[in-house]
Design a protein around this motif. Structure first.
Motif, PDB file in Angstrom:
ATOM      1  N   GLN A   1       0.849  -1.186   0.000  1.00 55.56           N
ATOM      2  CA  GLN A   1       0.000   0.000   0.000  1.00 55.56           C
ATOM      3  C   GLN A   1       0.887   1.240   0.000  1.00 55.56           C
ATOM      4  OE1 GLN A   1      -3.286  -0.136   2.871  1.00 55.56           O
ATOM      5  NE2 GLN A   1      -2.751   1.945   3.500  1.00 55.56           N
ATOM      6  N   LEU A   2       0.683   2.106  -0.987  1.00 54.04           N
ATOM      7  CA  LEU A   2       1.441   3.347  -1.084  1.00 54.04           C
ATOM      8  C   LEU A   2       0.492   4.501  -1.357  1.00 54.04           C
ATOM      9  CD1 LEU A   2       4.412   2.181  -3.358  1.00 54.04           C
ATOM     10  CD2 LEU A   2       4.510   2.642  -0.897  1.00 54.04           C
ATOM     11  N   GLY A   3       0.796   5.656  -0.780  1.00 59.91           N
ATOM     12  CA  GLY A   3       0.000   6.832  -1.051  1.00 59.91           C
ATOM     13  C   GLY A   3       0.469   7.547  -2.311  1.00 59.91           C
ATOM     14  N   ALA A   4      -0.383   8.469  -2.800  1.00 62.25           N
ATOM     15  CA  ALA A   4      -0.021   9.290  -3.967  1.00 62.25           C
ATOM     16  C   ALA A   4       0.737  10.518  -3.476  1.00 62.25           C
ATOM     17  CB  ALA A   4      -1.283   9.684  -4.720  1.00 62.25           C
ATOM     18  N   ASP A   5       1.923  10.282  -2.942  1.00 64.29           N
ATOM     19  CA  ASP A   5       2.697  11.362  -2.335  1.00 64.29           C
ATOM     20  C   ASP A   5       4.182  11.119  -2.603  1.00 64.29           C
ATOM     21  OD1 ASP A   5       3.371   9.299  -0.506  1.00 64.29           O
ATOM     22  OD2 ASP A   5       1.766   9.898   0.858  1.00 64.29           O
ATOM     23  N   ALA A   6       5.003  12.063  -2.157  1.00 64.35           N
ATOM     24  CA  ALA A   6       6.442  11.972  -2.437  1.00 64.35           C
ATOM     25  C   ALA A   6       7.055  10.719  -1.822  1.00 64.35           C
ATOM     26  CB  ALA A   6       7.147  13.219  -1.912  1.00 64.35           C
ATOM     27  N   ASN A   7       6.626  10.359  -0.610  1.00 64.39           N
ATOM     28  CA  ASN A   7       7.169   9.156   0.020  1.00 64.39           C
ATOM     29  C   ASN A   7       6.783   7.897  -0.751  1.00 64.39           C
ATOM     30  OD1 ASN A   7       8.448  10.554   2.063  1.00 64.39           O
ATOM     31  ND2 ASN A   7       6.792  10.305   3.532  1.00 64.39           N
ATOM     32  N   GLY A   8       5.555   7.867  -1.251  1.00 63.77           N
ATOM     33  CA  GLY A   8       5.124   6.729  -2.051  1.00 63.77           C
ATOM     34  C   GLY A   8       5.938   6.596  -3.329  1.00 63.77           C
ATOM     35  N   ARG A   9       6.194   7.720  -3.975  1.00 66.25           N
ATOM     36  CA  ARG A   9       7.004   7.679  -5.209  1.00 66.25           C
ATOM     37  C   ARG A   9       8.436   7.246  -4.903  1.00 66.25           C
ATOM     38  NH1 ARG A   9       3.807  12.257  -5.975  1.00 66.25           N
ATOM     39  NH2 ARG A   9       5.445  13.677  -5.227  1.00 66.25           N
ATOM     40  N   LEU A  10       8.982   7.742  -3.793  1.00 64.42           N
ATOM     41  CA  LEU A  10      10.340   7.368  -3.397  1.00 64.42           C
ATOM     42  C   LEU A  10      10.454   5.854  -3.187  1.00 64.42           C
ATOM     43  CD1 LEU A  10      13.229   8.175  -2.279  1.00 64.42           C
ATOM     44  CD2 LEU A  10      12.128   8.235  -0.028  1.00 64.42           C
ATOM     45  N   ILE A  11       9.481   5.275  -2.474  1.00 64.49           N
ATOM     46  CA  ILE A  11       9.526   3.845  -2.167  1.00 64.49           C
ATOM     47  C   ILE A  11       9.344   3.021  -3.437  1.00 64.49           C
ATOM     48  CG2 ILE A  11       8.291   1.984  -0.992  1.00 64.49           C
ATOM     49  CD1 ILE A  11       7.756   4.017   1.283  1.00 64.49           C
ATOM     50  N   ARG A  12       8.393   3.413  -4.288  1.00 66.05           N
ATOM     51  CA  ARG A  12       8.167   2.657  -5.523  1.00 66.05           C
ATOM     52  C   ARG A  12       9.423   2.671  -6.399  1.00 66.05           C
ATOM     53  NH1 ARG A  12       3.847   0.818  -8.467  1.00 66.05           N
ATOM     54  NH2 ARG A  12       2.341   1.783  -7.040  1.00 66.05           N
ATOM     55  N   GLU A  13      10.021   3.829  -6.573  1.00 68.30           N
ATOM     56  CA  GLU A  13      11.227   3.916  -7.403  1.00 68.30           C
ATOM     57  C   GLU A  13      12.360   3.080  -6.818  1.00 68.30           C
ATOM     58  OE1 GLU A  13      11.969   8.072  -7.631  1.00 68.30           O
ATOM     59  OE2 GLU A  13      10.246   8.483  -8.943  1.00 68.30           O
ATOM     60  N   HIS A  14      12.493   3.104  -5.512  1.00 69.82           N
ATOM     61  CA  HIS A  14      13.524   2.320  -4.835  1.00 69.82           C
ATOM     62  C   HIS A  14      13.323   0.829  -5.099  1.00 69.82           C
ATOM     63  CE1 HIS A  14      15.986   0.794  -1.506  1.00 69.82           C
ATOM     64  NE2 HIS A  14      14.927   0.149  -1.050  1.00 69.82           N
ATOM     65  N   LEU A  15      12.117   0.342  -4.908  1.00 73.16           N
ATOM     66  CA  LEU A  15      11.838  -1.080  -5.101  1.00 73.16           C
ATOM     67  C   LEU A  15      12.011  -1.488  -6.560  1.00 73.16           C
ATOM     68  CD1 LEU A  15       8.692  -1.262  -2.816  1.00 73.16           C
ATOM     69  CD2 LEU A  15      10.851  -2.440  -2.375  1.00 73.16           C
ATOM     70  N   GLU A  16      11.484  -0.684  -7.451  1.00 70.59           N
ATOM     71  CA  GLU A  16      11.559  -1.032  -8.872  1.00 70.59           C
ATOM     72  C   GLU A  16      12.988  -0.948  -9.390  1.00 70.59           C
ATOM     73  OE1 GLU A  16       8.646   1.528 -10.660  1.00 70.59           O
ATOM     74  OE2 GLU A  16       6.986   0.147 -10.212  1.00 70.59           O
ATOM     75  N   SER A  17      13.830  -0.141  -8.761  1.00 74.04           N
ATOM     76  CA  SER A  17      15.226  -0.055  -9.190  1.00 74.04           C
ATOM     77  C   SER A  17      15.956  -1.380  -8.995  1.00 74.04           C
ATOM     78  CB  SER A  17      15.957   1.048  -8.420  1.00 74.04           C
ATOM     79  OG  SER A  17      16.200   0.666  -7.069  1.00 74.04           O
ATOM     80  N   ALA A  18      15.473  -2.196  -8.063  1.00 70.00           N
ATOM     81  CA  ALA A  18      16.070  -3.516  -7.829  1.00 70.00           C
ATOM     82  C   ALA A  18      15.359  -4.610  -8.605  1.00 70.00           C
ATOM     83  CB  ALA A  18      16.032  -3.850  -6.341  1.00 70.00           C
ATOM     84  N   GLY A  19      14.269  -4.263  -9.290  1.00 74.77           N
ATOM     85  CA  GLY A  19      13.539  -5.246 -10.068  1.00 74.77           C
ATOM     86  C   GLY A  19      12.293  -5.784  -9.401  1.00 74.77           C
ATOM     87  N   VAL A  20      11.899  -5.242  -8.253  1.00 76.24           N
ATOM     88  CA  VAL A  20      10.678  -5.691  -7.589  1.00 76.24           C
ATOM     89  C   VAL A  20       9.462  -5.217  -8.384  1.00 76.24           C
ATOM     90  CG1 VAL A  20       9.286  -5.583  -5.481  1.00 76.24           C
ATOM     91  CG2 VAL A  20      11.790  -5.598  -5.326  1.00 76.24           C
ATOM     92  N   ALA A  21       8.511  -6.112  -8.638  1.00 78.15           N
ATOM     93  CA  ALA A  21       7.232  -5.747  -9.245  1.00 78.15           C
ATOM     94  C   ALA A  21       6.298  -5.298  -8.120  1.00 78.15           C
ATOM     95  CB  ALA A  21       6.636  -6.927  -9.997  1.00 78.15           C
ATOM     96  N   VAL A  22       5.902  -4.031  -8.123  1.00 81.48           N
ATOM     97  CA  VAL A  22       5.112  -3.453  -7.036  1.00 81.48           C
ATOM     98  C   VAL A  22       3.639  -3.413  -7.437  1.00 81.48           C
ATOM     99  CG1 VAL A  22       4.794  -1.458  -5.537  1.00 81.48           C
ATOM    100  CG2 VAL A  22       7.090  -2.047  -6.351  1.00 81.48           C
ATOM    101  N   ARG A  23       2.788  -4.032  -6.622  1.00 84.57           N
ATOM    102  CA  ARG A  23       1.341  -4.029  -6.853  1.00 84.57           C
ATOM    103  C   ARG A  23       0.663  -3.338  -5.679  1.00 84.57           C
ATOM    104  NH1 ARG A  23      -0.828  -9.661  -7.201  1.00 84.57           N
ATOM    105  NH2 ARG A  23      -2.749  -8.513  -7.649  1.00 84.57           N
ATOM    106  N   THR A  24      -0.166  -2.338  -5.977  1.00 89.76           N
ATOM    107  CA  THR A  24      -0.818  -1.568  -4.919  1.00 89.76           C
ATOM    108  C   THR A  24      -2.289  -1.374  -5.233  1.00 89.76           C
ATOM    109  OG1 THR A  24      -0.363   0.557  -5.980  1.00 89.76           O
ATOM    110  CG2 THR A  24       1.307  -0.294  -4.452  1.00 89.76           C
ATOM    111  N   ASP A  25      -3.054  -1.075  -4.174  1.00 93.44           N
ATOM    112  CA  ASP A  25      -4.414  -0.584  -4.338  1.00 93.44           C
ATOM    113  C   ASP A  25      -4.370   0.862  -4.828  1.00 93.44           C
ATOM    114  OD1 ASP A  25      -5.364  -2.973  -3.260  1.00 93.44           O
ATOM    115  OD2 ASP A  25      -5.474  -2.168  -1.230  1.00 93.44           O
ATOM    116  N   ALA A  26      -5.531   1.360  -5.279  1.00 91.66           N
ATOM    117  CA  ALA A  26      -5.625   2.790  -5.538  1.00 91.66           C
ATOM    118  C   ALA A  26      -5.338   3.526  -4.235  1.00 91.66           C
ATOM    119  CB  ALA A  26      -7.023   3.138  -6.045  1.00 91.66           C
TER     120      ALA A  26
END
Length: 313
Positions: free
Chosen positions: A55-80
């Motif tokens: 679960q990630l919010g539509a905010d700067a922290n959410g974008r930071l975490i998603r980019e971090h995870l995806e940079s390692a190759g993690v497929a991130v699935r979230t709710d709206a």
């Protein structure tokens, strides 16, 4: 990122948290965190195909975490996004030990898996905080026939609610799992006065193939049907302990995956491991944790760094 392994697809279900690290006399630093997210990131850095349901919010922290995870190759699935990204203020003492103050809601909704994974990992806040915890337990229960399961309670006392009910929730998760990892501090909070070895033995009787206990600088132990296995910690200069237990968990799953011990077809062998194999799994786990504590934040090793750390054992 290239994948070293053709092994099991791994699904991690749990929270992502923005760790706001506060040091005396310094500006706050925001690091991607959250125990399950850290495990997913660590597994991906070790060459595994990983999906994180979070679960990630539509905010700067959410974008930071998603980019971090995806940079390692993690497929991130979230709710709206329905709430701000969870956060935790992390205060470090002079020895680098972390304490946390949380701002978190956990409302994860149900979702069908496109392709059943071979292994599922969960734990921490995601498995105990309503209403999202019900989704997590339902998903684990539904997937367990086709997937092995690992669990780390990663106790956060301020979020656990009533103690007796928290123990019951943790024990339900233990009973669903094949591999359980906890710290000695987790066990002391859950069962004051009981030794980690005693608790691990009780948990083993609830169904897991192995129960692993981390003991900081004293290393780690594993309790299996054949008895107890211990390994020493890998000597290292500690910068901070953020993410150490999560790196231990990803190191454990990495070692089990390499031996073909995850997934429904590996489950039977997982329950009959000899002590030498378990000791090797623990060595991978403590080596991964040693790399992580040697640098700031939840920064687990990649394959090369883990190999180098293992050479020092």
């Amino acid at each position: 990122m290239s994948r070293e392994l053709d092994g099991p697809d791994l699904l991690v279900i749990g929270e992502s948290v923005a760790d706001i690290v506060r040091l005396p006399g310094a500006a706050d630093q925001v690091h991607p965190g959250g125990s399950p997210a850290n495990v997913a990131y660590g597994l991906s850095r070790l060459g595994h195909g990983v999906t994180l349901r979070t679960q990630l919010g539509a905010d700067a922290n959410g974008r930071l975490i998603r980019e971090h995870l995806e940079s390692a190759g993690v497929a991130v699935r979230t709710d709206a996004p329905a709430a701000p990204t969870p956060s935790a203020a992390v205060t470090l003492d002079a020895a680098g030990r972390a304490t946390y103050t949380f701002e978190i809601t956990w409302t994860l909704g149900p979702a069908a898996e496109e392709r059943p994974p071979r292994h599922v990992h969960t734990g921490s806040i995601a498995a105990v905080m309503a209403p999202g915890s019900a989704t997590v337990l339902d998903a684990v229960g539904a997937l367990r026939s086709a997937a092995t399961v690992s669990y780390d309670p990663n106790v956060r006392p301020e979020l656990m609610g009533d103690h007796a009910e928290a123990v019951r929730r943790v024990e339900r998760c233990v009973a669903l799992s094949d591999v359980v990892k906890a710290s000695d501090e987790d066990l002391e909070w859950l069962y004051p006065g009981d030794s980690p070895r005693t608790v691990a033995g009780r948990w083993l009787g609830r169904g897991p193939a192995m129960v692993l206990v981390t003991r900081g600088g004293d290393g780690a132990l594993a309790v299996i049907p054949d008895g107890q296995v211990t390994v020493a910690a890998l000597p290292t200069e500690v910068v901070d302990t953020v993410g150490a237990g999560d790196a231990f968990m990803s190191g454990t799953l990495h070692a089990l995956a390499r031996r073909g011990l995850l997934g429904a077809d590996g489950r039977a062998r997982l329950y009959t491991l000899d002590r030498d194999t378990v000791a090797d799994v623990l060595r991978h786990a403590v080596a991964a944790a040693a790399v992580t504590v040697s640098r700031a934040g939840a920064n687990p090793p990649d394959r090369r760094e883990l190999t180098e750390a293992l050479a020092r054992t």
